[in-house]
Scaffold this active site. Sequence first.
Site, PDB file in Angstrom:
ATOM      1  N   ARG A   1     -28.621  16.527 -41.932  1.00 35.37           N
ATOM      2  CA  ARG A   1     -29.928  17.095 -42.216  1.00 35.37           C
ATOM      3  C   ARG A   1     -30.018  17.581 -43.649  1.00 35.37           C
ATOM      4  O   ARG A   1     -30.983  18.247 -44.018  1.00 35.37           O
ATOM      5  CB  ARG A   1     -30.107  18.315 -41.329  1.00 35.37           C
TER       6      ARG A   1
ATOM      7  N   ARG B   1     -43.960  20.608 -25.453  1.00 36.91           N
ATOM      8  CA  ARG B   1     -42.596  20.243 -25.057  1.00 36.91           C
ATOM      9  C   ARG B   1     -42.022  21.231 -24.045  1.00 36.91           C
ATOM     10  O   ARG B   1     -42.230  22.434 -24.125  1.00 36.91           O
ATOM     11  CB  ARG B   1     -41.682  20.223 -26.286  1.00 36.91           C
TER      12      ARG B   1
HETATM   13  P1  AP5 Z   1     -32.998  20.259 -33.282  1.00 35.16           P
HETATM   14  O1  AP5 Z   1     -32.784  20.597 -31.882  1.00 35.16           O
HETATM   15  O2  AP5 Z   1     -32.359  19.057 -33.838  1.00 35.16           O
HETATM   16  O3  AP5 Z   1     -34.566  20.227 -33.565  1.00 35.16           O
HETATM   17  P2  AP5 Z   1     -35.482  19.327 -34.545  1.00 35.16           P
HETATM   18  O4  AP5 Z   1     -34.858  18.460 -35.551  1.00 35.16           O
HETATM   19  O5  AP5 Z   1     -36.464  20.300 -35.066  1.00 35.16           O
HETATM   20  O6  AP5 Z   1     -36.039  18.252 -33.653  1.00 35.16           O
HETATM   21  P3  AP5 Z   1     -36.638  18.458 -32.263  1.00 35.16           P
HETATM   22  O7  AP5 Z   1     -35.548  18.527 -31.255  1.00 35.16           O
HETATM   23  O8  AP5 Z   1     -37.625  19.570 -32.311  1.00 35.16           O
HETATM   24  O9  AP5 Z   1     -37.487  17.121 -32.107  1.00 35.16           O
HETATM   25  P4  AP5 Z   1     -37.051  15.670 -31.662  1.00 35.16           P
HETATM   26  O10 AP5 Z   1     -37.218  14.770 -32.843  1.00 35.16           O
HETATM   27  O11 AP5 Z   1     -35.738  15.662 -30.970  1.00 35.16           O
HETATM   28  O12 AP5 Z   1     -38.236  15.338 -30.645  1.00 35.16           O
HETATM   29  P5  AP5 Z   1     -38.214  15.297 -29.046  1.00 35.16           P
HETATM   30  O13 AP5 Z   1     -37.543  14.051 -28.589  1.00 35.16           O
HETATM   31  O14 AP5 Z   1     -37.789  16.586 -28.471  1.00 35.16           O
HETATM   32  O15 AP5 Z   1     -32.550  21.514 -34.191  1.00 35.16           O
HETATM   33  C1  AP5 Z   1     -32.931  22.816 -33.837  1.00 35.16           C
HETATM   34  C2  AP5 Z   1     -32.337  23.805 -34.840  1.00 35.16           C
HETATM   35  O16 AP5 Z   1     -30.912  23.752 -34.785  1.00 35.16           O
HETATM   36  C3  AP5 Z   1     -32.693  23.576 -36.303  1.00 35.16           C
HETATM   37  O17 AP5 Z   1     -33.951  24.135 -36.637  1.00 35.16           O
HETATM   38  C4  AP5 Z   1     -31.518  24.255 -37.001  1.00 35.16           C
HETATM   39  O18 AP5 Z   1     -31.678  25.649 -37.010  1.00 35.16           O
HETATM   40  C5  AP5 Z   1     -30.346  23.907 -36.085  1.00 35.16           C
HETATM   41  N1  AP5 Z   1     -29.701  22.648 -36.473  1.00 35.16           N
HETATM   42  C6  AP5 Z   1     -29.627  21.502 -35.735  1.00 35.16           C
HETATM   43  N2  AP5 Z   1     -28.974  20.535 -36.392  1.00 35.16           N
HETATM   44  C7  AP5 Z   1     -28.620  21.061 -37.579  1.00 35.16           C
HETATM   45  C8  AP5 Z   1     -27.928  20.532 -38.706  1.00 35.16           C
HETATM   46  N3  AP5 Z   1     -27.480  19.255 -38.758  1.00 35.16           N
HETATM   47  N4  AP5 Z   1     -27.738  21.359 -39.772  1.00 35.16           N
HETATM   48  C9  AP5 Z   1     -28.179  22.631 -39.760  1.00 35.16           C
HETATM   49  N5  AP5 Z   1     -28.841  23.191 -38.731  1.00 35.16           N
HETATM   50  C10 AP5 Z   1     -29.068  22.403 -37.638  1.00 35.16           C
HETATM   51  O19 AP5 Z   1     -39.790  15.099 -28.768  1.00 35.16           O
HETATM   52  C11 AP5 Z   1     -40.693  16.180 -28.951  1.00 35.16           C
HETATM   53  C12 AP5 Z   1     -41.743  16.178 -27.815  1.00 35.16           C
HETATM   54  O20 AP5 Z   1     -42.527  14.992 -27.894  1.00 35.16           O
HETATM   55  C13 AP5 Z   1     -41.172  16.184 -26.393  1.00 35.16           C
HETATM   56  O21 AP5 Z   1     -42.016  16.957 -25.582  1.00 35.16           O
HETATM   57  C14 AP5 Z   1     -41.216  14.715 -25.967  1.00 35.16           C
HETATM   58  O22 AP5 Z   1     -41.358  14.573 -24.570  1.00 35.16           O
HETATM   59  C15 AP5 Z   1     -42.459  14.226 -26.706  1.00 35.16           C
HETATM   60  N6  AP5 Z   1     -42.389  12.834 -27.148  1.00 35.16           N
HETATM   61  C16 AP5 Z   1     -41.347  12.196 -27.754  1.00 35.16           C
HETATM   62  N7  AP5 Z   1     -41.670  10.939 -28.072  1.00 35.16           N
HETATM   63  C17 AP5 Z   1     -42.982  10.764 -27.682  1.00 35.16           C
HETATM   64  C18 AP5 Z   1     -43.898   9.685 -27.743  1.00 35.16           C
HETATM   65  N8  AP5 Z   1     -43.559   8.508 -28.291  1.00 35.16           N
HETATM   66  N9  AP5 Z   1     -45.147   9.866 -27.261  1.00 35.16           N
HETATM   67  C19 AP5 Z   1     -45.502  11.061 -26.703  1.00 35.16           C
HETATM   68  N10 AP5 Z   1     -44.688  12.113 -26.606  1.00 35.16           N
HETATM   69  C20 AP5 Z   1     -43.432  11.979 -27.078  1.00 35.16           C
HETATM   70 MG    MG Z   2     -34.296  17.122 -30.507  1.00 36.57          MG
END
Ligand code: AP5
Ligand code: MG
Length: 207
Positions: free
Chosen positions: A88, A122
Amino acid sequence: MKIILLGAPGSGKGTMAQKLTSDLKIPQISTGDIFRKNLKEETPLGLQVKDIMARGELVPDEITIEIVKNRLAEADCANGYILDGFPRSIVQAEALDKFQQIDCAINLDVDKEAIVKRLSGRRFCPDCNGTFHISSLTDAAVCPACGGKLVIRADDSEETVRERLHVYDVNTFPLIEYYTKQGKVLTVDGNGSIDEVYNRILAVLNK
Ligand code: AP5
Ligand code: MG
Ligand code: ZN
């Protein structure tokens, strides 16, 4: 196959990683899930990252890199893995290059409005790490995969989402250029239904 999923918060990394994991039979390594598990179990690491995650900031690189390095050295990663949420930052990407050779970085490109809609609906299952959206749940409180109790992630509040998107723009977006220079980026249109997006991913992976 060693795959990185790049994309903004809410772009669908976790959702697509879960589908890839079951089809390709390689593990999903989600740093976010690892941190949330530690938070839930109140481990020293969990206590250390709690406030950082609640603010939507990045956990320090040295902590995150060490965790991923150890995880990727485990036996189940020998035939490949899907990195969801790592790297990231440029520092994390450079560290990864020193201990692993990845095959490709899939960049999930999703419109901002769709992201806000996805994150605001979500639901997350702390028991099986399943991720769902209220639009596809018959009961918004029960995990359809394991029967666990669904929760709203603490960092899905409007204010924290805004900060996460900002952190993405500043720290993570530059990774697209980083991996483009290595010839490893596969950009996929992440708008549309889950099945539509997933089929696009399979199509670029098959090329
Ligand atoms: P993390 O858990 O990785 O969160 P993020 O990157 O903000 O990503 P999300 O999990 O929010 O989204 P996603 O892309 O996985 O989408 P999802 O599939 O859930 O990180 C959280 C925290 O941890 C960070 O803020 C940081 O503090 C820390 N951290 C983690 N990794 C780190 C690193 N490498 N370095 C430093 N700190 C770190 O989908 C979202 C929603 O949309 C769901 O409800 C899903 O059902 C829906 N959805 C998905 N696809 C579709 C579609 N095609 N159509 C309709 N709905 C859909
Ligand atoms: Mg995620
Ligand atoms: Zn579950």
